[in-house]
Design an enzyme around this catalytic site. Structure first.
Site, PDB file in Angstrom:
ATOM      1  N   GLY A  12      35.919  -0.491  -7.339  1.00 44.64           N
ATOM      2  CA  GLY A  12      35.861  -0.239  -5.915  1.00 44.64           C
ATOM      3  C   GLY A  12      36.077  -1.152  -4.885  1.00 44.64           C
ATOM      4  NE  ARG A  66      43.396  15.908 -16.264  1.00 41.73           N
ATOM      5  CZ  ARG A  66      42.944  14.629 -16.482  1.00 41.73           C
ATOM      6  NH1 ARG A  66      42.272  14.223 -17.281  1.00 41.73           N
ATOM      7  NH2 ARG A  66      43.116  13.742 -15.463  1.00 41.73           N
ATOM      8  CG  MET A  91      42.867   4.249 -12.595  1.00 38.55           C
ATOM      9  SD  MET A  91      44.106   3.392 -11.757  1.00 38.55           S
ATOM     10  CE  MET A  91      43.587   1.882 -11.218  1.00 38.55           C
ATOM     11  CG  ASN A 108      47.748   5.861  -4.437  1.00 33.53           C
ATOM     12  OD1 ASN A 108      46.768   5.361  -5.108  1.00 33.53           O
ATOM     13  ND2 ASN A 108      49.022   5.363  -4.953  1.00 33.53           N
ATOM     14  CG  HIS A 110      51.393   1.240  -6.371  1.00 30.93           C
ATOM     15  ND1 HIS A 110      51.114   1.823  -7.580  1.00 30.93           N
ATOM     16  CD2 HIS A 110      52.492   0.401  -6.518  1.00 30.93           C
ATOM     17  CE1 HIS A 110      51.778   1.373  -8.591  1.00 30.93           C
ATOM     18  NE2 HIS A 110      52.796   0.510  -8.086  1.00 30.93           N
TER      19      HIS A 110
HETATM   20  C1  GAR Z   1      43.785  -1.589  -6.990  1.00 30.76           C
HETATM   21  O1  GAR Z   1      44.518  -2.801  -7.274  1.00 30.76           O
HETATM   22  C2  GAR Z   1      44.889  -0.472  -6.689  1.00 30.76           C
HETATM   23  O2  GAR Z   1      45.774  -0.948  -5.900  1.00 30.76           O
HETATM   24  C3  GAR Z   1      45.027  -0.121  -8.015  1.00 30.76           C
HETATM   25  O3  GAR Z   1      43.991  -0.093  -8.804  1.00 30.76           O
HETATM   26  C4  GAR Z   1      43.157  -1.126  -8.272  1.00 30.76           C
HETATM   27  C5  GAR Z   1      41.802  -0.435  -8.059  1.00 30.76           C
HETATM   28  O4  GAR Z   1      40.724  -1.566  -7.694  1.00 30.76           O
HETATM   29  N1  GAR Z   1      45.804   1.312  -7.946  1.00 30.76           N
HETATM   30  C6  GAR Z   1      46.722   1.627  -8.764  1.00 30.76           C
HETATM   31  O5  GAR Z   1      47.026   0.928  -9.509  1.00 30.76           O
HETATM   32  C7  GAR Z   1      47.252   3.355  -8.496  1.00 30.76           C
HETATM   33  N2  GAR Z   1      48.275   3.441  -9.175  1.00 30.76           N
HETATM   34  P1  GAR Z   1      39.464  -1.529  -6.930  1.00 30.76           P
HETATM   35  O6  GAR Z   1      38.775  -0.185  -7.828  1.00 30.76           O
HETATM   36  O7  GAR Z   1      38.783  -2.636  -6.836  1.00 30.76           O
HETATM   37  O8  GAR Z   1      39.760  -0.819  -5.638  1.00 30.76           O
END
Ligand code: GAR
Length: 207
Positions: A12, A66, A91, A108, A110
């Site tokens: 988060g 699901r 995720m 989102n 990425h």
């Molecule tokens: C972040 O790096 C985000 O960009 C990535 O997961 C991480 C979550 O970190 N998201 C993806 O890969 C989506 N495809 P966080 O929980 O510390 O924000």
């Protein structure tokens, strides 16, 4: 005031960046009304609690299939009917019924420069592993609208980050977060709250 639901799965840090930028006034005219995690143990839920934001878990493990999970997720979101849904390290592939009900209202973050290192299997640390394997010299992060396919919606903001010779997936992930994700995700929310982002086909226009 833009009412925002933030969906999370793990640490988060992006949620924290949004909370901090709302508190310090960098994001104007927006408030987080709900945090949803698919994972009961997500530290992101503690961050929400510390900030006094209602956080809930909707886990696929608690539903027979699901489809039941998808419906439950939509029902939870509908309880607050947010103006914007922010996927901040969420995720879970967004179910079709949520894409349809909130078309043009889901974004989102990425951790790469889309269209590089995106789509199936490209999430979290894997994205940075793949960038290092491929030997790219520059990577970054992208904020985009979510459509029914993975990482294909209109791009709102991107920011590049240099790769260092001695980077590991972990050091690269941290630098991409610090230099790109925690900057462009709050900025995108501020722009949307100000009504400055318009979708035009596959692209966005920022005024
Ligand atoms: C972040 O790096 C985000 O960009 C990535 O997961 C991480 C979550 O970190 N998201 C993806 O890969 C989506 N495809 P966080 O929980 O510390 O924000």
């Amino acid at each position: 005031m833009l009412r925002v639901t933030v969906c999370v799965s793990g640490g988060g840090t992006n949620l924290q960046a949004i909370i901090d930028r709302i508190q310090d006034g960098t994001i104007r005219n927006a408030q987080i009304v709900q945090v949803i995690s698919n994972n009961a143990g997500a530290y992101a839920l503690e961050r929400a609690a510390k900030a006094g934001i209602p956080g809930i878990c909707v886990s696929p493990k608690d539903y027979p299939d699901r489809e039941a999970f998808n419906e439950a997720l939509l029902a939870k979101i509908n309880e607050v009917s947010p103006d914007l849904i922010v996927l901040a390290g969420f995720m879970v592939a967004v179910p079709k019924q949520i894409c349809a009900a909130y078309a043009g209202k889901i974004i989102n973050i990425h951790p790469a420069l889309i269209p590089s290192f995106c789509g199936k299997g490209h999430y979290g640390l894997h994205v940075h592993e793949k960038a290092l394997e491929r030997g790219v010299k520059v990577t970054g992060a992208t904020v985009h609208f979510v459509d029914e396919n993975l990482d294909t919606g209109p791009i709102i903001l991107q920011k590049a980050v240099d790769i260092m010779e001695d980077d590991t997936p972990e050091t690269l992930q941290r630098r991409v977060m610090e230099q790109a994700e925690w900057v462009i995700l709050p900025r995108a929310i501020d722009l949307i709250a100000a009504g400055r982002v318009r979708i035009e086909g596959r692209r966005t226009r920022i005024s």
